[in-house]
Write an enzyme that holds these catalytic residues in place. Structure first.
Site, PDB file in Angstrom:
ATOM      1  N   ASP A  17       0.827  -1.212   0.000  1.00 46.18           N
ATOM      2  CA  ASP A  17       0.000   0.000   0.000  1.00 46.18           C
ATOM      3  C   ASP A  17       0.864   1.266   0.000  1.00 46.18           C
ATOM      4  O   ASP A  17       1.969   1.268   0.540  1.00 46.18           O
ATOM      5  CB  ASP A  17      -0.909  -0.019   1.236  1.00 46.18           C
ATOM      6  N   HIS A  34       1.966   3.619  -9.174  1.00 40.71           N
ATOM      7  CA  HIS A  34       1.728   2.187  -9.430  1.00 40.71           C
ATOM      8  C   HIS A  34       2.887   1.585 -10.225  1.00 40.71           C
ATOM      9  O   HIS A  34       3.278   0.447  -9.990  1.00 40.71           O
ATOM     10  CB  HIS A  34       0.403   1.983 -10.169  1.00 40.71           C
ATOM     11  N   LEU A 128       9.906 -20.981  -5.051  1.00 37.79           N
ATOM     12  CA  LEU A 128       9.038 -20.052  -4.308  1.00 37.79           C
ATOM     13  C   LEU A 128       7.635 -20.132  -4.888  1.00 37.79           C
ATOM     14  O   LEU A 128       7.462 -20.100  -6.114  1.00 37.79           O
ATOM     15  CB  LEU A 128       9.581 -18.614  -4.469  1.00 37.79           C
TER      16      LEU A 128
END
Ligand code: IPE
Ligand code: IPE
Ligand code: MG
Length: 242
Positions: A17, A34, A128
């Site tokens: 965020d 962004h 991962l």
């Protein structure tokens, strides 16, 4: 110390965020934030690969984020598509298994097809588990699991924490041990509500595009010093140390 409680997180979840504020602080439009946030994603992935974390779940776009101004939503979708085009092959080379969680039918066909392609390309990878939450909401996840369970349940006794849990997103991975949220707000914003029943939360005012590996290391160090009790007493937890 109980041997079944990991001192090191097997699964990290992140609420990335602060992109919009990062841009606004620079006098830029939110989409610039962004874009910078997308670069920071690489830092987080790199960090988890380096630290041999089993699973990383990133909150990329919430069910509620569709209600943002149309222009911002459209920028985010373009960015998402671009990342699918440019990042997946490199992640595959590095042995990352990619999965998307959330309401897929909300996305354009072009994005949905690339999600399927990325998942099948990387399905056998083991370094991962990278889970990307898009059009995801914790409440959506619970409702979705209930609907799926209802297809096989015959009576109310068939509905248990285990049977419902098997239908939740990421049921094949351990629940997140650690949640990191950047951007200074101390809330869950409808992220993994079911899966985070006993997750340790770590909040930082740092805006997501400014995240560094040093700060992620700090979150890990803080996590390793916490006593997770899972409802037990401290004596019970420490008792097994002997
Ligand atoms: C997080 O950054 C990214 C998404 C929710 C898609 P924000 O866009 O929420 O940034 P702030 O919180 O407004 O600064
Ligand atoms: C949470 O951030 C969702 C993502 C990071 C994708 P928001 O910015 O949407 O959360 P709120 O609105 O501040 O709770
Ligand atoms: Mg925000």
């Amino acid at each position: 110390m109980r041997s079944d409680i990991p001192r090191y997180p097997q699964h990290i979840a992140v609420i990335m965020d602060g992109n919009g504020r990062w841009a606004e602080q620079r006098g830029s439009i939110r989409s610039i934030g962004h874009r910078a946030g997308a670069k920071a994603v690489q830092i987080a992935i790199e960090f988890c690969l380096e630290q041999r974390i089993g699973s990383l779940t990133l909150f990329a776009f919430s069910s509620e984020n569709w209600n943002r101004p149309q222009e911002e939503v459209s920028t985010l979708m373009k960015l998402f598509l671009r990342m699918l085009d440019t990042e997946i092959e490199e992640l595959h080379r590095r042995g990352v298994r990619i999965r998307f969680i959330g309401q897929r039918s909300d996305f354009a066909a072009e994005i949905r097809e690339k999600m399927i392609w990325a998942e099948s390309l990387t399905v056998a990878n083991t370094t991962l588990n990278l889970n990307i939450a898009g059009s995801y909401g914790g409440r959506w996840d619970i409702v979705n699991a209930c609907r799926a369970l209802l297809l096989s349940a015959r009576n109310p006794e068939d509905i248990t924490e285990e049977s419902l849990g098997r239908h939740m997103a990421l049921a094949d991975q351990p629940d997140p041990d650690l949640l990191i949220r950047t951007g200074g707000d101390c809330r869950i914003s409808n992220f993994l509500l079911w899966q985070m029943a006993y997750t340790e939360f770590w909040f930082t005012p740092t805006l997501w595009p400014d995240i560094t590996r040093q700060e992620l290391s700090q979150a890990l160090a803080d996590f390793s010093g916490r006593e997770r009790r899972f409802g037990l007493t401290s004596e019970q937890i420490l008792g097994e140390q002997a």
